[in-house]
Every structure is written in C-alpha cells, then in structure tokens.
Scaffold this motif. Structure first.
Motif, PDB file in Angstrom:
ATOM      1  N   ALA A  32       1.172  -1.240  -0.287  1.00 25.02           N
ATOM      2  CA  ALA A  32      -0.342   0.195  -0.406  1.00 25.02           C
ATOM      3  C   ALA A  32       0.947   1.325   0.247  1.00 25.02           C
ATOM      4  O   ALA A  32       0.025   2.842  -0.615  1.00 25.02           O
ATOM      5  N   ASP A  33       2.502   1.173   0.774  1.00 30.76           N
ATOM      6  CA  ASP A  33       3.145   2.354   0.930  1.00 30.76           C
ATOM      7  C   ASP A  33       3.477   3.179  -0.711  1.00 30.76           C
ATOM      8  O   ASP A  33       3.372   3.673  -1.105  1.00 30.76           O
ATOM      9  N   ALA A  36       0.221   4.111  -2.561  1.00 26.44           N
ATOM     10  CA  ALA A  36      -0.376   5.950  -2.286  1.00 26.44           C
ATOM     11  C   ALA A  36       1.028   6.462  -2.659  1.00 26.44           C
ATOM     12  O   ALA A  36       0.594   7.522  -2.945  1.00 26.44           O
ATOM     13  N   ARG A  71       4.511  15.388   4.802  1.00 24.33           N
ATOM     14  CA  ARG A  71       4.507  14.604   6.844  1.00 24.33           C
ATOM     15  C   ARG A  71       4.070  15.588   7.314  1.00 24.33           C
ATOM     16  O   ARG A  71       3.232  15.616   8.581  1.00 24.33           O
ATOM     17  N   HIS A  89      -7.275   7.203   0.480  1.00 28.00           N
ATOM     18  CA  HIS A  89      -7.444   6.001   0.976  1.00 28.00           C
ATOM     19  C   HIS A  89      -8.704   5.889  -0.809  1.00 28.00           C
ATOM     20  O   HIS A  89      -8.473   3.984  -1.013  1.00 28.00           O
TER      21      HIS A  89
HETATM   22  C1  LIG Z   1       2.359  12.051   4.176  1.00 27.33           C
HETATM   23  C2  LIG Z   1       3.116  11.412   3.157  1.00 27.33           C
HETATM   24  C3  LIG Z   1       3.389  12.320   1.868  1.00 27.33           C
HETATM   25  C4  LIG Z   1       4.882  10.980   4.234  1.00 27.33           C
HETATM   26  O1  LIG Z   1       6.186  10.699   3.043  1.00 27.33           O
HETATM   27  P1  LIG Z   1       6.936   9.472   3.453  1.00 27.33           P
HETATM   28  O2  LIG Z   1       7.175   9.568   2.170  1.00 27.33           O
HETATM   29  O3  LIG Z   1       7.180  10.824   4.281  1.00 27.33           O
HETATM   30  O4  LIG Z   1       6.047   8.526   4.061  1.00 27.33           O
HETATM   31  P2  LIG Z   1       5.704   7.345   3.882  1.00 27.33           P
HETATM   32  O5  LIG Z   1       5.006   7.008   2.530  1.00 27.33           O
HETATM   33  O6  LIG Z   1       6.741   6.567   3.365  1.00 27.33           O
HETATM   34  O7  LIG Z   1       5.170   6.758   4.568  1.00 27.33           O
HETATM   35  C5  LIG Z   1       6.232   5.900   5.847  1.00 27.33           C
HETATM   36  C6  LIG Z   1       4.943   5.521   6.925  1.00 27.33           C
HETATM   37  O8  LIG Z   1       4.089   6.027   7.752  1.00 27.33           O
HETATM   38  C7  LIG Z   1       3.154   6.089   7.856  1.00 27.33           C
HETATM   39  N1  LIG Z   1       1.872   6.743   7.674  1.00 27.33           N
HETATM   40  C8  LIG Z   1       1.495   7.201   5.851  1.00 27.33           C
HETATM   41  N2  LIG Z   1       0.845   7.574   6.021  1.00 27.33           N
HETATM   42  C9  LIG Z   1      -0.292   7.729   7.107  1.00 27.33           C
HETATM   43  C10 LIG Z   1      -1.876   7.858   7.802  1.00 27.33           C
HETATM   44  N3  LIG Z   1      -2.363   8.300   7.290  1.00 27.33           N
HETATM   45  N4  LIG Z   1      -1.850   7.223   8.565  1.00 27.33           N
HETATM   46  C11 LIG Z   1      -1.058   6.630   9.592  1.00 27.33           C
HETATM   47  N5  LIG Z   1       0.033   6.149   9.083  1.00 27.33           N
HETATM   48  C12 LIG Z   1       0.466   6.719   7.834  1.00 27.33           C
HETATM   49  C13 LIG Z   1       2.959   4.320   7.980  1.00 27.33           C
HETATM   50  O9  LIG Z   1       3.016   3.522   8.578  1.00 27.33           O
HETATM   51  C14 LIG Z   1       4.375   4.197   6.753  1.00 27.33           C
HETATM   52  O10 LIG Z   1       4.590   2.938   6.060  1.00 27.33           O
HETATM   53  C15 LIG Z   1       2.871   9.957   3.138  1.00 27.33           C
HETATM   54  O11 LIG Z   1       2.721   9.065   4.171  1.00 27.33           O
HETATM   55  C16 LIG Z   1       0.911   9.684   2.261  1.00 27.33           C
HETATM   56  O12 LIG Z   1       0.936  10.022   0.747  1.00 27.33           O
HETATM   57  N6  LIG Z   1       0.464   9.487   3.123  1.00 27.33           N
HETATM   58  C17 LIG Z   1      -1.045   9.268   3.341  1.00 27.33           C
HETATM   59  C18 LIG Z   1      -1.655   7.759   2.629  1.00 27.33           C
HETATM   60  C19 LIG Z   1      -1.215   6.973   3.727  1.00 27.33           C
HETATM   61  O13 LIG Z   1      -1.799   6.960   4.673  1.00 27.33           O
HETATM   62  N7  LIG Z   1      -0.598   6.005   3.500  1.00 27.33           N
HETATM   63  C20 LIG Z   1      -0.728   4.825   4.113  1.00 27.33           C
HETATM   64  C21 LIG Z   1      -0.733   3.472   3.628  1.00 27.33           C
HETATM   65  S1  LIG Z   1      -2.079   3.408   2.718  1.00 27.33           S
END
Ligand SMILES: CC(C)(COP(=O)(O)OP(=O)(O)OC[C@H]1O[C@@H](n2cnc3c(N)ncnc32)[C@H](O)[C@@H]1O)[C@@H](O)C(=O)NCCC(=O)NCCS
Ligand SMILES: Nc1ncnc2c1ncn2[C@@H]1O[C@H](COP(=O)(O)OP(=O)(O)OP(=O)(O)O)[C@@H](O)[C@H]1O
Length: 202
Positions: A32-33, A36, A71, A89
C-alpha cells in the motif's frame, strides 16, 4: 480470488523487510505504501488536489510531491491528515483491488500499515502482524529516515496501538532481534500459507 495474506504493523516495524523475503520466495507482494506513491505521481488527479489544498510549497521544482513537507503538515494537524486520508484512501483501495485481481503467485501478500484501520483485512484470508516494541519502531525509523523522534511519535499516534493490532492478528512475528531471525520466521509461515492456499477453493 487467490488466497490473500495481509501483512501489517506500525511504522518501522519491519513490514518491508518481511515482505521482501516473501517476494524472494516467489510470492507477489502488493504494498500500500508503493501504491500510495503511485497515486500522487506528477500529472495525477490526486496530486493536483493536494497542490490546490496545501499550496505550491508541497510540490518540488521537478513536479513531484514534496513528501517531507506534506508529512510535516499532516502529522501535526489531525484535520489535514483526515483530508489527505479521505482523498487518497479510496484511490489506494481501488488500485489494490485491481492488483489483487491480477496477482498470479500461489498466494499473494497485501502489505499495508493501515490494513486494520481501513478495513483492508476484509480482502484477506489471514492477517500477519509484524510486531516490535514502540521504542524499537522509533529507533529504527529515525535511523532509516533521518527524522526526529517527535515526528515518528506523531505518526505512531495516528495508528492503532500495538495491543489492538496484536488482538486482531492470526499470526504474529516479533521482529525484535536480527533480520536473519525475521527471515526464518517468514520462511516457516510461507510453508503454512502454501498449504492453506492449496486447501483454499479459488
Ligand atoms: C504524508 C506522506 C506524503 C509522507 O510521505 P513519506 O515518504 O514521508 O512516508 P511514507 O509514505 O513512506 O510512509 C511511511 C509510514 O508512515 C505511516 N503513514 C503514512 N501515511 C499514514 C497515515 N495517513 N496515517 C497513519 N500512518 C501513516 C506508515 O506507517 C507508512 O509506512 C505519505 O505518508 C502519504 O501520502 N500518506 C497518506 C497515504 C497513506 O495513508 N499511506 C499509508 C498506506 S495506505
Ligand atoms: N530485525 C531487524 N534488525 C535490524 N534492522 C531491522 C530489522 N527489521 C527491520 N529493520 C530495519 O528497520 C527499518 C524499518 O523496517 P521496514 O522499512 O521494513 O519497516 P516498515 O514496517 O516497512 O516501515 P514503514 O511503515 O515506515 O513503511 C529498516 O531500515 C529495516 O532495514
């Protein structure tokens, strides 16, 4: 549909380290990451919406999303996080379902940090939780992402608690020692999942 094993765990628990090993064993992994990231590629509808909502400061000069900037915004403000979740989502779910339909290995792994929070476990036959103490989640993520403890704690707080996640698990890998130990546990579960997949009517 093929037999689906959901893999989840909090930030920095070792989901990718575990699913890399499943992949090495020949199993298709839907992450999912990764999805995303794909849904916010330059030119995507989601990226346009994000730019419109958060302004140009979350877009890099090369047109890609500035993930660090976003972030910092979303994990310090619950309303902004919810806005982003509601935008991304449904699209992430659509892409995951399409990939599940195309998977061709003997069973398939669906890995998502928010598998249980977002009800993606309804597409799974089994749920495997990668579990580590929170202190280790923080330590490993700070090292991996070169970020602050506070930033990781904020993300941790946006996720299910360790106890709640453990309660919902069918299997648990406690990933608090070496990567070798993690791989060994994955290999053992892989044998079980192959048997379960064979017994499963497709
Ligand atoms: C805010 C963003 C741009 C930050 O990007 P970044 O490269 O710093 O982090 P990355 O995407 O690698 O995520 C790292 C970890 O953060 C946590 N995380 C990411 N999004 C979320 C969220 N919405 N809620 C809780 N935890 C989250 C997860 O454990 C994830 O593995 C990104 O996390 C994002 O787009 N999030 C929203 C999408 C989402 O919910 N992704 C989670 C998979 S469904
Ligand atoms: N058993 C282990 N021993 C040492 N380091 C580990 C172990 N398991 C994972 N790591 C390291 O910890 C970090 C976090 O692991 P990983 O990236 O697999 O977690 P994740 O659950 O996918 O995280 P996220 O939710 O942020 O995507 C990585 O740098 C990884 O190499």
């Amino acid at each position: 549909m093929t037999y689906v094993v959901g893999v989840t765990g909090g930030i920095g628990s070792g989901k990718t380290a575990a699913t890399d090993e499943f992949q090495r064993l020949g199993i298709d992994v839907i992450d999912a990451d990764v999805v995303a990231r794909e849904v916010v590629e330059p030119g995507s509808v989601c990226l346009k919406e994000i730019q419109h909502h958060f302004g140009p400061e979350v877009i890099q000069s090369d047109g890609h999303l500035d993930r660090k900037a976003l972030r910092e915004k979303v994990f310090s403000n619950n309303d902004e996080k919810e806005w982003l979740n509601q935008l991304l989502h449904p699209e992430i779910r659509r892409q995951i379902l399409a990939q599940l339909n195309n998977a061709s290995s003997k069973y398939v792994i669906l890995s998502a940090p928010l598998l249980l929070e977002n009800g993606l476990d309804k597409y799974c036959d089994q749920v495997l939780v990668i579990d580590v103490p929170e202190s280790l989640q923080v330590e490993r993520t700070v090292t991996r992402d070169n970020t602050s403890e506070e930033q990781v704690a904020a993300i941790l707080n946006a996720q299910m608690t360790r106890e709640e996640r453990r309660r919902k698990a069918d299997d648990i890998i406690v990933n608090d020692t070496t990567l070798n130990a993690l791989h060994t546990q994955v290999q053992e579960l892989h044998k079980r999942y192959l048997e379960a997949a064979i017994a499963h009517p497709s």
